[in-house]
Design an enzyme around this catalytic site. Structure first.
Site, PDB file in Angstrom:
ATOM      1  N   ALA A   1     -19.014  10.381 -51.707  1.00  0.00           N
ATOM      2  CA  ALA A   1     -17.687   9.810 -51.460  1.00  0.00           C
ATOM      3  C   ALA A   1     -17.478   8.584 -52.344  1.00  0.00           C
ATOM      4  CB  ALA A   1     -17.547   9.453 -49.980  1.00  0.00           C
TER       5      ALA A   1
ATOM      6  N   ASN B   1     -24.711  -2.476 -51.306  1.00  0.00           N
ATOM      7  CA  ASN B   1     -24.685  -3.663 -50.446  1.00  0.00           C
ATOM      8  C   ASN B   1     -26.094  -3.907 -49.934  1.00  0.00           C
ATOM      9  OD1 ASN B   1     -24.595  -5.301 -48.098  1.00  0.00           O
ATOM     10  ND2 ASN B   1     -22.406  -4.891 -47.871  1.00  0.00           N
TER      11      ASN B   1
ATOM     12  N   GLN C   1     -30.656  -0.171 -43.385  1.00  0.00           N
ATOM     13  CA  GLN C   1     -31.032   1.246 -43.361  1.00  0.00           C
ATOM     14  C   GLN C   1     -32.548   1.409 -43.466  1.00  0.00           C
ATOM     15  OE1 GLN C   1     -28.965   4.495 -43.422  1.00  0.00           O
ATOM     16  NE2 GLN C   1     -28.207   2.933 -42.057  1.00  0.00           N
TER      17      GLN C   1
ATOM     18  N   GLY D   1     -29.282   6.988 -52.596  1.00  0.00           N
ATOM     19  CA  GLY D   1     -29.122   7.196 -51.155  1.00  0.00           C
ATOM     20  C   GLY D   1     -30.304   6.623 -50.400  1.00  0.00           C
TER      21      GLY D   1
ATOM     22  N   GLY E   1     -30.408   6.557 -46.611  1.00  0.00           N
ATOM     23  CA  GLY E   1     -30.312   6.775 -45.166  1.00  0.00           C
ATOM     24  C   GLY E   1     -31.567   7.287 -44.501  1.00  0.00           C
ATOM     25  N   GLU E   2     -32.365   8.048 -45.207  1.00  0.00           N
ATOM     26  CA  GLU E   2     -33.461   8.749 -44.529  1.00  0.00           C
ATOM     27  C   GLU E   2     -34.851   8.378 -45.028  1.00  0.00           C
ATOM     28  OE1 GLU E   2     -31.820  13.058 -43.734  1.00  0.00           O
ATOM     29  OE2 GLU E   2     -30.649  12.072 -45.258  1.00  0.00           O
TER      30      GLU E   2
END
Lengths: 352, 752
Positions: free
Chosen positions: B525, B644, B651, B715, B717-718
C-alpha cells in the site's frame, strides 16, 4: 437473561436470614462467583451481597495478641497493611503472588477461602465433574491432569484448591470465624476445607447459609516473622496459579529448630498442612539435611493420579528451598517478584 | 483528469525523509488512549439486535436436537437461526474456488466437525437474553470419536503447504551429504497448537438495506472480505460496504472473513434489522483459525570445518477434516544456511479441529524454533560457538534457489547485536555461568528471517485548490501503526507536511489496498500511495511547466521537485511556485492521481528477497526448581527502509515477546479424548505478562534495497518471532545443559 434474586442486607443477621433460602450464594468480591455464573457452572437463585456489611472490613489486634481479619478485607489492603506485612510476611507475600493487581483490589479474605478449584473440567460444563454435578464422574482422571492433585485425592476428584493466601494461613494455625443461625463458631483452617473422598461437592465444613465473618491468627503466628517465606512455582511470573507452592515458618535458636510450620499449595483439594514434616524438623539441626528429611516426610503419601508425577519431586524440592529461605531470614523488603524463585533478582521497571 | 502511475516507476520528484524516517507517535494514539476510537463492536445503529452464537461442545458428530422453543420462549429472544431457517446463500459455504477461499460453517447442515463450531444463532433484544437463549438450546448430539493429536489419524502428503508451495522440495543429495559428513545431528522437536487471541474478538455489526449491506467488522483484507461476502450473498461487491478503521489485533485471524462474521450478516437478514455479533473468548478457539501443531525432525551433517554438508527438515502438521491449510514449517530451511544439499518435506493428519490458518509468521515461526535449535545442536556437536557456526554457514545466495539476495545485512545484524549483548565472553560449554544468587545463566542466539512479500494495492491522491492534499486507500490498521506510517509516505509522496494531508483508510469504498498480512502491507500500500502522489504531482508539474506565466515554465516534468507544498526547479531552487497558485491559475478546484503497488515480476525472478535479523537472549534458570526467566533480549534487524523507527521498534518488541511466549508459555491444551480445548480463556492460555518480559532491545540495522520496491521497504510485522523463540530455548540449553525439544518448555522438562 437468567433471573435471580439480589438482596443487600445491612447487618450480619439480615444476611443470615436472606441466605437461609436454598440456592443462595453470598457475594463479596465476586472475582470467582461471577465468572462461574456467566459460564453456567453455578446458578444461584439468590445472591446475597454482603459487601455493605460494615463490621467485616476491619483488621483488628485482639487482646490476646492475635489478629482478626474481617472477611471483607480486600487482598490488596491486607497485603499492603504495613503492620500486617511486618508480623506475617509470608502471608503478605502469598497474597501478592496471587492473581493480578486488579483482582487483588477486588477479592476479599473470606472469599479467598471459598474460591473454587481451577480444574478445567470443573469449568467445562460439557465434561463430567463430581464436584460440579455429583455422580457424573471425573473427566480429569484420564484427561489433561498434569497440574492436578498429588495428595488427598480420590477416584471421585483429583482437583486442587488454588489459594495462595490459605497456604501460609494454614501453616500458622489460622482459625475461621463462622456465623450461622446457631451463633458463632470457630474452625481451624486446617479442618475448614474437606478432602474430596466420595463427596467432592462438599468442599468445606460450612453448613448452608453459614457466613465466614473473619479469619484469626493466633498470637504465636507473629513469632515466626523473622523466618517466614512463601514460594510459588508457576508457569509464568505473575497471574498464574501455583503448580506447587509452599509456606515455611521457623523459630531457630542455637542452630536448632525450636518451632516449625510447613504447608503446601497446589497439591491437594485443600491447603496442605505438612505435620509429619514439622515433626521431623522439631528439635533438628537447622540445615539442609533436616529439610530434605522433612520434604520426604511431607510427600511420603503422595501419588500421581495421571501425568503429574513430576509435581511430587517438585514439591520435595520446593519444601527444601522454602525452608532454606525461611532459615536465611525474611527479607527486609517485599521482593519485586513476590514468592518467585527469582525474588532475589533486582526488579526491572516492569516488575514493580 | 487522472494520471495513473504503475508499480515499477520510480519518480524522482520527491525526496524522502521529510516525513518518512521520522519517529512520529501514532496519529490515532489520542483516540485510543481516550477510548474514543470506534471499534466494530462500538457501533449501535438504531433498531439493532444482539446475536449470540451457540457452539458445539463435541468435536465430531451431528446435532440431533436443539430446544428452539425454550430459547424462543425466553423473554427478549426475537429469533433463533438454525440450519432449518437460515436464509439461503448464493454460494455453497463448502465450495472452494481457489486456495484462499476457506470453507465456512454457516449452519449448512447438522454436522459437527470441530469443537466450538457454530450450531445456531440466537437473536435478542439484549446481549443477556441472546446469551441465555443460546444456553437454553441444550443441544443433543450423536457423538463420533474425536481424532486428536499429531498421530490422531493416517498421515498423508498434502498437495501444497502454506500459500501453495510444494510439500516436498530438495536440492542436491542429502543422504550423500549426511554420509560424507564428519559430524551429524538428528533431533525431533514438537510445537503446540496456538490460537491468535487478539484482544478484540471477531465482531460484526451488520445492517441490510434491500440488497445493500453495510457492516462494521475488523478485517485485515477489506477487498477480499467484500468479494467473499458478495459471492456468498449473490450481490455486487460494491453493494457491500465494510468499515474497519481499527482492529484490536489480527495476527492473521482477521485475514479472511470468518464463519461467525457471516452468521452475523445472515442473522441481520433473517430478522430484517441490524444485528451485532461478538465472539466470546472461548468461541475464538475453533472457527477463526489457529497455528497448527508440528513435529519436526532435522538431520544435519557437517564437515571437519563445521560447514553444513546436508540439511534435512521434515515436518508433520495437522489440518481440519474439511479444508486445507498446512503449516509450511520445514520451508524455514530454504533460506538461511548454505548447504550443498537441502531436503524439506511435510506430511499431515486431519483432525477434528477448526481449520488452521495464517498466524503471525506461519511456518516461519514454527520452523524457526526447530531449525535454530538444530543449528545450535550442530554447532555444539562441532565444538563451535553458535555465532561462528552460523557465520561459517552464512548464505551468500539463497541456499535453495541459488538466487542472489536483493540485499542482506545479516552480517551487520549479527555484529551489532552480538556487540550490544556482549556475546564474545560466552563460554562454549553449557552450565558454566551462574549469577551471584546461584541461578544458572545461559546465553543463546537465533537468526531471524521473513520474506519480503508484496501483494497488489491501489491509492488515489488529490491536490486541492488550497494547496492541501488527500490520500485514499483501503488500508487496514491492526494496531501496528498503519494510520501513521501511510500518512508519512503520503506526505512525502505529495511533497506536503503531514498536517497538510488528509489520509483516509479502513473502508471498502476506498481503493483496494490489498491485505494487511505477510508483512507486506507497508510495502504494497505504501508503494500505491507513493505512486499516486507521484501521479498527481506529475499532473501538477504539467500545469506549471507548460504555462508561460509560471516561474517553472520550461523546466519539464523531470526538472521539478515537490517539497512543502511548492514545486521547485531542480536546477535552480530559487524558482518555485506553490501548489495553490498553480491550481488557481489553471482554474482547477482539485486534481487527482492514482497509483498502484505490486511486486516487480522481473526482480521477483532475479532476486531472493528477505528481511533478516539476529536475536540474542539471556535466561536464568533455578538449578533445583527448573523455573526459567528470560532476563535480556537483544535483537538487530535489517528490513530495508524504515518508515517510522518508533513503530518499527514496537513491531520488533511485539514479535520478540511473542517469541518468548512461543518458547515458554503458549499452548492450547486439548483433551485427548473429547478434542475440546481445556484452556480456552486468557487466564489459562498463557502469554507473557509484564513480569515475564525482560529488558528488550531492538536495533535497526541500515539496509538499502534497490530491488524490493522503489521505497526500499521489506516489512517488519512477523520477523521478530523468528529467531527469538530459538534464542530463548538455546539459552535454556546453555544455562542447564538440558536440550528442550518440546514447546512450550515445561517445568517438568527442566527438573532433570
Amino acid at each position: 437473561m437468567r433471573d435471580f434474586d439480589y438482596v443487600r442486607p445491612a447487618t450480619i443477621s439480615e444476611a443470615l436470614v436472606a441466605a437461609a433460602e436454598p440456592g443462595s450464594a453470598y457475594l463479596a468480591g465476586g472475582t470467582n462467583l461471577l465468572d462461574l455464573m456467566k459460564g453456567g457452572v453455578t446458578s444461584p437463585e439468590r445472591i446475597v451481597d454482603i459487601t455493605r456489611l460494615p463490621e467485616l472490613n476491619r483488621i483488628e489486634t485482639l487482646d490476646d495478641g492475635g489478629l482478626r481479619i474481617g472477611a471483607l478485607v480486600r487482598n490488596a489492603d491486607l497485603a499492603h497493611d504495613p503492620a500486617f506485612a511486618k508480623a506475617y510476611p509470608a502471608v503478605a507475600e502469598a497474597l501478592l503472588s496471587g492473581a493480578s493487581a486488579q483482582l487483588r483490589n477486588a477479592a476479599t479474605a473470606g472469599g479467598n477461602l471459598l474460591q473454587r478449584t481451577r480444574c478445567s473440567y470443573f469449568y467445562d460444563t460439557a465434561s463430567a465433574c463430581n464436584r460440579r454435578e455429583p455422580g457424573s464422574g471425573c473427566s480429569a482422571l484420564g484427561g489433561e491432569n498434569r497440574l492436578h492433585a498429588i495428595l488427598g485425592w480420590s477416584d471421585a476428584c483429583i482437583a486442587t484448591h488454588p489459594s495462595d493466601f490459605c497456604v501460609p494461613l494454614v501453616a500458622l494455625d489460622a482459625v475461621v470465624e463462622i456465623e450461622g443461625k446457631q451463633g458463632r463458631r470457630h474452625v481451624t483452617l486446617e479442618e475448614f476445607h474437606r478432602l474430596p473422598g466420595d463427596t467432592p461437592q462438599r468442599e468445606t465444613v460450612l453448613e448452608p447459609g453459614e457466613l465466614i465473618v473473619a479469619i484469626r491468627l493466633p498470637a504465636e503466628a507473629a513469632s515466626f516473622a523473622a523466618h517466614a517465606r512463601y514460594l510459588k512455582m508457576r508457569e509464568r511470573t505473575s497471574y498464574a496459579f501455583a503448580v506447587v507452592s509452599a509456606a515455611a515458618a521457623l523459630t531457630v535458636r542455637d542452630g536448632k529448630i525450636r518451632a516449625a510450620r510447613l504447608a503446601l499449595g497446589g497439591v491437594a483439594a485443600k491447603p496442605w498442612r505438612a505435620r509429619a514434616a514439622e515433626a521431623v524438623l522439631l528439635g533438628a539441626d537447622a540445615d539442609e539435611a533436616a529439610f530434605v528429611r522433612a520434604a520426604d516426610a511431607a510427600l511420603a503419601d503422595a501419588s500421581p493420579p495421571g501425568d503429574n508425577a513430576f509435581k511430587i519431586e517438585l514439591a520435595r524440592r520446593i519444601v527444601v528451598r522454602t525452608l532454606m529461605s525461611a532459615l536465611a531470614g525474611t527479607p527486609a523488603l517485599m521482593p519485586a517478584l513476590p514468592a518467585s524463585p527469582f525474588s532475589s533478582l533486582p526488579g526491572v521497571r516492569h516488575d514493580a | 483528469m487522472t494520471l495513473e502511475l504503475g508499480p515499477n516507476q520510480q519518480p524522482a520528484h520527491t525526496r524522502h525523509g521529510s516525513s518518512i524516517g521520522q519517529p512520529l507517535t501514532r496519529r490515532d494514539g489520542f483516540l485510543k488512549v481516550t477510548g474514543t476510537a470506534r471499534f466494530a463492536a462500538d457501533n449501535h445503529p438504531p433498531g439493532m439486535l444482539y446475536a449470540a452464537l451457540a457452539v458445539s461442545s463435541i468435536a465430531r458428530g451431528r446435532v440431533v436436537s436443539l430446544d428452539v422453543e425454550a430459547a424462543k420462549a425466553h423473554s427478549g429472544v426475537v429469533e433463533v437461526m438454525t440450519p432449518l431457517n437460515r436464509p439461503a446463500l448464493a454460494a455453497d459455504p463448502d465450495a472452494k474456488d481457489h486456495p484462499f477461499m476457506f470453507r465456512l460453517d454457516l449452519l449448512q447442515n447438522d454436522r459437527v466437525r470441530y469443537p466450538n463450531q457454530s450450531i445456531a444463532v440466537v437473536i435478542a433484544q439484549t446481549l443477556e437474553a441472546a446469551t441465555e437463549g443460546a444456553a437454553l438450546l441444550s443441544p443433543r448430539y450423536e457423538v463420533l470419536p474425536a481424532r486428536v493429536g499429531l498421530d490422531g489419524a493416517e498421515g498423508f502428503v498434502p498437495r501444497g503447504v502454506g500459500v501453495g508451495g510444494p510439500a516436498v522440495q530438495q536440492k542436491g543429495d542429502v543422504e550423500a551429504g549426511l554420509e560424507s559428513a564428519r559430524t551429524r545431528i538428528e533431533a525431533t522437536y514438537e510445537t503446540p497448537a496456538q490460537y491468535h487471541n487478539a484482544m478484540e474478538p471477531h465482531a460484526i455489526v451488520a445492517a441490510w438495506d434491500g440488497d445493500r449491506l453495510s457492516i462494521d467488522t475488523p478485517s485485515q483484507g477489506l477487498a477480499m472480505a467484500q468479494g467473499r461476502i458478495a459471492g456468498l450473498f449473490g450481490i455486487a461487491p460494491q453493494n457491500v460496504h465494510i468499515r474497519s478503521p481499527f482492529l484490536g489485533g489480527g495476527f492473521g485471524s482477521k485475514g479472511m472473513i470468518s464463519g461467525p462474521q457471516v452468521l452475523g450478516i445472515l442473522a441481520a437478514k433473517l430478522v430484517g434489522r441490524p444485528v451485532k455479533l461478538v465472539l466470546r473468548r472461548e468461541q475464538m478457539f475453533g472457527p477463526v483459525g489457529h497455528r497448527a501443531p508440528t513435529r519436526q525432525t532435522l538431520r544435519m551433517g557437517m564437515d571437519g570445518e563445521g560447514r553444513l554438508t546436508a540439511i534435512s527438515h521434515h515436518a508433520r502438521t495437522t489440518s481440519s477434516t474439511f479444508d486445507d491449510f498446512f503449516e509450511p514449517a520445514a520451508d524455514a530451511s530454504h533460506t538461511l544456511y548454505a548447504s550443498p544439499a537441502i531436503a524439506t518435506s511435510h506430511d499431515a493428519v486431519r483432525l477434528d479441529t477448526g481449520t488452521p490458518l495464517f498466524m503471525r509468521a506461519p511456518g516461519e515461526a514454527t520452523g524457526s524454533i526447530a531449525l535454530e535449535s538444530a543449528i545450535d545442536e550442530a554447532a555444539h556437536a562441532c565444538g563451535m560457538d553458535p555465532l561462528e557456526f552460523r557465520l561459517r554457514n552464512y548464505a551468500e545466495v539463497e541456499p535453495m534457489t541459488g538466487k542472489p539476495f536483493s540485499s542482506k545485512a545479516l552480517r551487520e545484524c549479527y555484529e551489532q547485536a552480538a556487540e550490544r549483548f556482549g556475546w564474545a565472553s560466552r563460554p562454549l560449554q553449557p552450565r558454566r555461568m551462574r549469577d551471584a544468587d546461584g541461578f544458572l545463566t545461559g546465553w543463546g542466539m537465533g537468526t531471524a528471517t521473513f520474506p519480503a512479500i508484496m501483494f497488489q494495492a491501489e491509492a488515489r491522491a488529490v491536490l486541492r485548490a488550497d494547496g492541501s492534499g488527500l490520500m485514499e486507500t483501503g488500508a487496514q490498521d491492526m494496531g501496528q501503526g498503519a494510520w501513521t506510517a501511510f500518512a508519512q509516505i503520503a506526505a512525502d509522496g505529495l511533497g506536503l507536511d503531514i498536517d497538510q494531508v488528509d489520509f483516509r483508510a479502513g473502508s471498502s469504498d476506498l481503493p483496494n489496498a490489498g491485505i494487511a498480512g505477510g508483512s507486506g502491507h507497508t510495502a504494497t500500500a505504501g508503494m500505491a500511495i507513493h505512486n499516486a502522489g507521484a501521479a498527481v504531482i506529475a499532473r501538477l508539474a504539467d500545469l506549471a511547466t507548460g504555462n508561460e506565466a509560471s516561474p517553472l515554465f520550461g523546466a519539464g516534468n523531470e526538472g521539478v521537485l515537490a517539497r512543502g507544498g511548492r514545486l521547485y526547479r531542480r536546477d535552480d531552487e530559487s524558482r518555485s511556485e506553490s501548489y495553490a497558485d498553480i491550481l488557481a491559475r489553471a482554474g482547477l478546484a482539485e486534481i487527482e492521481g492514482r497509483g498502484k503497488g505490486a511486486p516487480d515480476p522481473a526482480s521477483q525472478e532475479t532476486y531472493a528477497k528477505h528481511a533478516h535479523g539476529a536475536v540474542f537472549a539471556e535466561v536464568k534458570v533455578d538449578p533445583d526448581l527448573g523455573q526459567i526467566r528470560v532476563t535480556r533480549l537483544v535483537g538487530a534487524f535489517a528490513a530495508g527502509r524504515v518508515i517510522n523507527p518508533r513503530l518499527v521498534r514496537s513491531q520488533y518488541y511485539g514479535g520478540m515477546i511473542w517469541g518468548v511466549s512461543f518458547a515458554l508459555h503458549e499452548e492450547a491444551v486439548t483433551d485427548r479424548r473429547s478434542g475440546r480445548i481445556q484452556n480456552a480463556n486468557l487466564a489459562d492460555y498463557h502469554v507473557p505478562v509484564n513480569a515475564d518480559v525482560p529488558s528488550v532491545e531492538a536495533l535497526l540495522v541500515h539496509e538499502d534495497d534497490p530491488h524490493v520496491n522503489a521505497l526500499g521497504i521489506k516489512g517488519v510485522g512477523e520477523i521478530g518471532i523468528t529467531g527469538t523463540a530459538g534464542a530463548v530455548t538455546n539459552a535454556v540449553w546453555h544455562a542447564t545443559g538440558v536440550r528442550p525439544r518440546r514447546f512450550p518448555i515445561r517445568i517438568e522438562d527442566m527438573l532433570g
